[in-house]
Design a protein around this motif. Structure first.
Motif, PDB file in Angstrom:
ATOM      1  N   THR A  89      28.624  56.313-101.153  1.00 31.77           N
ATOM      2  CA  THR A  89      27.369  56.353-100.405  1.00 31.77           C
ATOM      3  C   THR A  89      26.636  57.643-100.743  1.00 31.77           C
ATOM      4  OG1 THR A  89      28.505  57.353 -98.538  1.00 31.77           O
ATOM      5  CG2 THR A  89      28.243  54.972 -98.496  1.00 31.77           C
ATOM      6  N   VAL A  90      25.387  57.682-100.362  1.00 38.37           N
ATOM      7  CA  VAL A  90      24.543  58.828-100.678  1.00 38.37           C
ATOM      8  C   VAL A  90      24.332  59.643 -99.408  1.00 38.37           C
ATOM      9  CG1 VAL A  90      22.243  59.513-101.438  1.00 38.37           C
ATOM     10  CG2 VAL A  90      23.388  57.565-102.494  1.00 38.37           C
ATOM     11  N   THR A  91      24.452  60.951 -99.530  1.00 42.39           N
ATOM     12  CA  THR A  91      24.187  61.810 -98.375  1.00 42.39           C
ATOM     13  C   THR A  91      22.689  61.797 -98.074  1.00 42.39           C
ATOM     14  OG1 THR A  91      26.014  63.188 -99.025  1.00 42.39           O
ATOM     15  CG2 THR A  91      24.460  64.134 -97.487  1.00 42.39           C
ATOM     16  N   ARG A  92      22.355  61.706 -96.797  1.00 38.63           N
ATOM     17  CA  ARG A  92      20.942  61.587 -96.423  1.00 38.63           C
ATOM     18  C   ARG A  92      20.577  62.701 -95.434  1.00 38.63           C
ATOM     19  NH1 ARG A  92      19.565  55.441 -95.364  1.00 38.63           N
ATOM     20  NH2 ARG A  92      17.671  56.105 -96.417  1.00 38.63           N
TER      21      ARG A  92
ATOM     22  N   LEU B  31      25.203  55.296 -92.256  1.00 35.01           N
ATOM     23  CA  LEU B  31      24.573  56.548 -91.835  1.00 35.01           C
ATOM     24  C   LEU B  31      25.317  57.133 -90.628  1.00 35.01           C
ATOM     25  CD1 LEU B  31      22.234  58.610 -91.908  1.00 35.01           C
ATOM     26  CD2 LEU B  31      21.012  57.093 -90.333  1.00 35.01           C
ATOM     27  N   LEU B  32      25.646  56.247 -89.661  1.00 32.90           N
ATOM     28  CA  LEU B  32      26.349  56.726 -88.463  1.00 32.90           C
ATOM     29  C   LEU B  32      27.704  57.308 -88.845  1.00 32.90           C
ATOM     30  CD1 LEU B  32      25.485  53.999 -85.821  1.00 32.90           C
ATOM     31  CD2 LEU B  32      24.791  56.391 -85.821  1.00 32.90           C
TER      32      LEU B  32
ATOM     33  N   ALA C 142      31.147  61.875 -88.927  1.00 37.74           N
ATOM     34  CA  ALA C 142      32.161  62.678 -89.611  1.00 37.74           C
ATOM     35  C   ALA C 142      31.802  64.159 -89.544  1.00 37.74           C
ATOM     36  CB  ALA C 142      32.291  62.225 -91.060  1.00 37.74           C
ATOM     37  N   ALA C 143      30.504  64.430 -89.360  1.00 36.78           N
ATOM     38  CA  ALA C 143      30.069  65.824 -89.360  1.00 36.78           C
ATOM     39  C   ALA C 143      29.998  66.429 -87.957  1.00 36.78           C
ATOM     40  CB  ALA C 143      28.690  65.923 -90.035  1.00 36.78           C
ATOM     41  N   VAL C 144      30.223  65.615 -86.911  1.00 32.90           N
ATOM     42  CA  VAL C 144      30.185  66.160 -85.550  1.00 32.90           C
ATOM     43  C   VAL C 144      31.494  66.916 -85.294  1.00 32.90           C
ATOM     44  CG1 VAL C 144      30.107  65.602 -83.094  1.00 32.90           C
ATOM     45  CG2 VAL C 144      28.704  64.318 -84.709  1.00 32.90           C
ATOM     46  N   PRO C 145      31.431  68.213 -84.988  1.00 30.40           N
ATOM     47  CA  PRO C 145      32.670  68.966 -84.776  1.00 30.40           C
ATOM     48  C   PRO C 145      33.381  68.476 -83.511  1.00 30.40           C
ATOM     49  CG  PRO C 145      30.746  70.425 -84.864  1.00 30.40           C
ATOM     50  CD  PRO C 145      30.237  69.036 -84.812  1.00 30.40           C
ATOM     51  N   ALA C 146      34.695  68.290 -83.618  1.00 32.02           N
ATOM     52  CA  ALA C 146      35.473  67.727 -82.514  1.00 32.02           C
ATOM     53  C   ALA C 146      35.402  68.592 -81.259  1.00 32.02           C
ATOM     54  CB  ALA C 146      36.925  67.527 -82.939  1.00 32.02           C
TER      55      ALA C 146
END
Lengths: 80, 892
Positions: free
Chosen positions: B19-22, B51-52, B57-61
């Motif tokens: 996938t492509v980073t957006r 996209l979700l 994946a980028a939301v820090p736990a």
């Protein structure tokens, strides 16, 4: 002017979508006729049992990614 | 239970390779944590889920926990939907366990489960993002109501993300206007030319010129699904330029054109695999093998995923996949076009595979999709008992609609099970007709029910067949009860009990419970008691312990009204033993509350308080629908017994707000309970408005259903010193004795004694009291007498030593409010009260006579009478005694 939906019995609908659609998709539209037009649209033409069935058709169109151009109820089948 | 949960449904999807980073869209989505609601709305194939996944994946736990639910059509049922959502939340953030339990116990009370969830989330140290993917597949109003409820009551920690092809039925424009809505729509999601270039020349491994990219992106209008298909078509082609020109110059539907291209380029075996397995909503290796009739399904799936052929993994272990929606549609269109004759057989194989694994709903779906209606009906008939026990109502309703009338008509067991499913969701309109059809198919001439299945009928569940006659009667009882035809309901329930075959504990229990309810509402408490005993025993044998507890509430109430509180108490204790203390069942709280009520009556206030505390500690989800109000009424009774009337009143107000009678007859309505407290507080005006609103009159015909209200009216009349009380009490007592309601009779006798005393008929008062004390002694009742305070204490004290009631009367006096005396047997008249008040002043005899405008002689007569009634010989002693007894008059 859209004729009022009769309380019982099917109503005839003409639905136009952008893109030419192969006839093998006809079963997806409950046996309505798929008629490719010269302007690159496809007319989906036939009787629709009731409002639920109509919404089902519109959802199929959306699921297939077909841009919807128009929906019209008619008194009679459009001459082909 | 809502059936097995597919693990993959509530795992946030991993970022997919290829996938492509957006960045522009990730930045937009970053606002999710600052807003209540984020809606990602676009048609299929716009990369919503991808996209979700990238954003999540980028939301820090440590900032936020992410709960992700991937929905499908089967989730179009509030209980099932919220079970998934709560499971996802629990897995992600370790909150909502109580909410889940609540929902499992009562699938229809979604809102209370959501309240429990919101409470938990409100206490979280970090945020919670709840993502509902493919929400358009769910249309049940109950689901959307729940979402609206969450939004309305959300704590600041909660953020909802809805990914859908259709805007959800929420007031979006209002939120948009208030800036409370974050939206990502098709226009945002379309690939720009830069993104298209990054995608096509990056993960897809092409080397296209800017011109080619622009032509492709223009033709596909940034629609990612189309670009993906296009890229797959171009892989390994030498004539990429010609392909692009052909594509751009064609006006066929993009998907059609490209999928044809992709399919045409697959080797025959892969193409066959794709078409055959397109009948499946979900794919796994062994299932694919069963459907294709070949081996290696798992390896093929892995290879397809690697080749990026629109296969979406549903779990981390690569066990289950599904095809991309659009691609699946294209595959099915080709399958129907090229191999239409194979479709029923493919579905039959899938149905067999699921049936063997016990997933009957999936097996039924495939049987129906393949046109194998008889097979579907067989599967349903066998699975019905389990499905109904698990309350999988949405699926059951789909089944009821899916089977043609002609098929149901020859299957009495299935037809009856459908009736059961319809009553379970309160759809009664066709039930009478369906029951008549079942009966006619089995005994057209109204003769005996046939033991052998008549020719022409189909039965696969033989055990179920034996229970059809009883089942028909039981559902007729339910129908009659619903129409308010109590006699009919009781009759059908009796018939059901008589027809139930040995060993069918559930039908016996259902007949018992319905008959019990009907008899109870008719005022036949003796019949109701017997029927509920059957229901409790049947449910117990069948292992439906939670339902046992529900029936015990009714049975205990009935026994107490019958004057058998000891039997009620034993029942509650027995019911509590059924439940494992480590995992208390729903209904445990109700048993503790009921037990508290019984203990309170015996004047064991400390034990009653303990059980009420235990019930509260168990939490609301261990209570049945009546518990919120019943626990408050019991608590109010306790406070009243302790003398805190203000707190008791406040609790009764609350009880009325949370009242849910759960179909039980309203035998002690909360407003009447409150009217009694008002009377006790001397607030007769409020009690009078209640009596007026209820159209109560002392001349009403006494019926059991209004008994509590009429006794309350009698208390009001008594407080007003209205003679009508005596008449009313006399008729109420006759009715209670006629119905064997010793518990009611006891209370009525106590009031009868007070009424007689008020009109100065001491012998009649003592006579009624004697009978009341005898009844109380037989059952250990205390409060019903003691609660009347000083007036009754005076009477109790007046019972002579040789009276059989004397000993228990002494016990009652000891339990009563510990005043040194209690009240007067012979109350003071109004005039005597006036004199008494002035005796407490500085005035001398002549002054008092002047003050009251009476002669000195008259004044002396009054004084003598006062001394006699108070049992004193001096003015000072009279005043002191009057104060002790609480009868010293206030200034009027």
């Amino acid at each position: 002017m859209v004729p009022a939906m009769s309380s019982s019995g099917p109503q005839h609908y003409v639905i136009r979508v952008r893109g030419r659609l192969a006839p093998r998709w006809a079963p997806w539209f409950d046996g309505m006729a798929l008629v490719p037009q010269d302007d690159g649209t496809t007319v989906i033409d036939g009787p629709v049992a009731d409002q639920s069935a109509l919404h089902g058709l519109l959802r199929t169109i959306s699921d297939l990614g077909l841009p919807l151009v128009s929906v019209a109820a008619t008194d009679e089948p459009t001459p082909s | 239970m809502v059936g097995p949960l597919l693990e993959g449904k509530y795992r946030a999807p991993a970022r997919r390779p290829g996938t492509v980073t957006r960045p522009r869209l990730l930045e937009t989505l970053g606002g999710t944590l600052r807003t209540a609601l984020t809606v990602v709305s676009a048609p299929a194939g716009f990369g919503k889920s991808t996209l979700l996944a990238e954003w999540l994946a980028a939301v820090p736990a440590r900032t936020a926990a992410v709960a992700f639910v991937s929905l499908d059509e089967g989730d179009d049922d509030p209980a099932r939907f919220w079970t998934y959502a709560l499971t996802a939340v629990h897995a992600a953030a370790d909150v909502g366990a109580g909410a889940l339990e609540l929902l499992d116990a009562a699938p229809s009370s979604v809102e209370s489960a959501l309240v429990a969830l919101l409470n938990d989330v409100g206490g979280m140290p970090r945020d919670l993002v709840l993502v509902l993917d493919d929400l358009h597949l769910v249309t049940a109003p109950g689901v959307h109501d729940g979402i609206a409820f969450l939004l309305e009551h959300r704590p600041p920690q909660l953020h909802l993300v809805l990914a859908t092809r259709v805007d959800p039925p929420l007031p979006l424009s209002r939120r948009r206007a208030r800036g409370e809505l974050l939206e990502v729509r098709a226009a945002d999601l379309r690939f720009t030319e830069q993104e298209a270039a990054a995608y096509l020349n990056g993960p897809m491994g092409l080397a296209l010129s800017a011109h080619d990219v622009a032509a492709l992106d223009g033709r596909a209008e940034g629609w990612i699904a189309a670009l993906q298909l296009a890229a797959l078509s171009m892989r390994g082609r030498d004539d990429v330029g010609a392909f692009i020109a052909g594509f751009a110059g064609d006006d066929r539907h993009v998907v059609d054109y490209l999928a044809d291209e992709v399919l045409a380029r697959q080797p025959d075996d892969v193409r066959d695999f794709l078409l055959a397995t397109s009948v499946l909503e979900r794919l796994t290796g062994p299932l694919c093998d069963a459907v294709t009739g070949r081996d290696g399904g798992r390896a093929t799936l892995v290879a397809l995923e690697r080749a990026n052929l629109f296969l979406v993994p549903l779990d981390d272990r690569r066990q289950w996949y599904r095809y991309h929606h659009l691609f699946a549609d294209v595959l099915r269109a080709h399958l129907a076009d090229e191999r239409a004759d194979d479709v029923p057989e493919l579905h039959r194989r899938a149905s067999d595979w699921f049936a063997e694994r016990g997933d009957i709903p999936a097996a039924v779906d495939h049987a129906l999709a393949g046109g194998h209606v008889e097979r579907a009906a067989d599967l349903m008939e066998r699975a019905m008992p389990t499905m109904r026990r698990e309350r999988r109502e949405a699926e059951l309703m789909r089944w009821v609609r899916a089977v043609p009338d002609g098929v149901v008509a020859v299957r009495p067991v299935l037809a009856l099970a459908f009736v059961g499913a319809l009553t379970q969701v309160s759809q009664f309109d066709t039930v009478a007709q369906r029951l008549a059809d079942v009966e006619r198919s089995l005994r057209p001439d109204g003769g005996a029910w046939p033991t052998e299945v008549p020719e022409g009928l189909v039965v696969v569940d033989d055990e179920g067949y034996r229970s059809v006659p009883a089942g028909v009667a039981v559902y007729r009882a339910a129908l009659a009860l619903r129409r308010g035809d109590l006699d009919g309901a009781a009759g059908h329930a009796r018939e059901g009990l008589a027809l139930t075959p040995d060993g069918d504990d559930l039908t016996r229990a259902a007949a018992g419970a319905l008959g019990g309810l009907a008899s109870w509402a008719r005022g036949d408490l003796v019949g109701a008691e017997a029927a509920y005993v059957e229901a409790v025993a049947g449910l117990h044998r069948a292992g439906f312990v939670a339902d046992v507890l529900g029936c015990c509430i009714a049975l205990g109430d009935i026994r107490r009204t019958l004057g058998r509180p000891g039997d009620a108490e034993r029942l509650y204790r027995w019911a509590l033993e059924l439940s494992d203390p480590a995992a208390p069942l729903r209904g445990t709280a109700d048993m503790h509350v009921a037990l508290a009520g019984a203990l309170l009556e015996r004047d064991d206030l400390a034990a009653a308080a303990e059980h009420l505390d235990t019930a509260r500690g168990l939490g609301e989800h261990r209570g049945l629908p009546q518990n919120p109000y019943r626990s408050r009424v019991a608590q109010a009774r306790l406070l009243e017994a302790r003398g805190d009337l203000d707190a008791a009143l406040a609790l009764l107000d609350e009880a009325e707000r949370v009242h849910d009678g759960d179909y039980s007859p309203e035998v002690a309505p909360v407003p009447a309970v409150r009217a009694r407290l008002r009377i006790k507080r001397g607030e007769l005006h409020e009690a009078e408005s209640w009596a007026r609103a209820r159209h109560l009159s002392p001349d009403d015909e006494p019926t059991y259903l209004r008994e509590y209200e009429h006794v309350t009216l009698a208390r009001l009349l008594l407080a007003r010193r209205d003679d009508a009380a005596t008449r009313l009490l006399e008729r109420l007592r006759a009715a209670a004795e006629e119905g064997g309601r010793d518990g009611s009779a006891l209370e009525i006798l106590v009031l009868t004694a007070l009424a007689a005393q008020a009109r100065g008929d001491v012998p009649a008062a003592l006579d009624a009291l004697r009978r009341a004390v005898a009844l109380a002694e037989a059952t250990g009742a205390v409060r019903v007498i003691v609660d009347e305070g000083p007036p009754i204490a005076g009477l109790l004290r007046a019972l002579p030593k040789h009276d059989p009631a004397h000993a228990y009367a002494r016990r009652l006096l000891a339990a009563g409010p510990s005043s040194p005396a209690g009240a007067l047997v012979d109350p003071l008249s109004d005039r005597e009260l006036d004199v008494l008040r002035l005796l407490g002043s500085e005035l001398d005899g002549p002054d008092i006579a002047r003050e009251l405008s009476v002669s000195l002689n008259t004044m002396r007569t009054h004084t003598k009478a006062i001394y006699a009634k108070l049992g004193v010989t001096s003015r000072r002693a009279a005043v002191r005694r009057a104060h002790e007894l609480g009868v010293f008059p206030r200034r009027r």
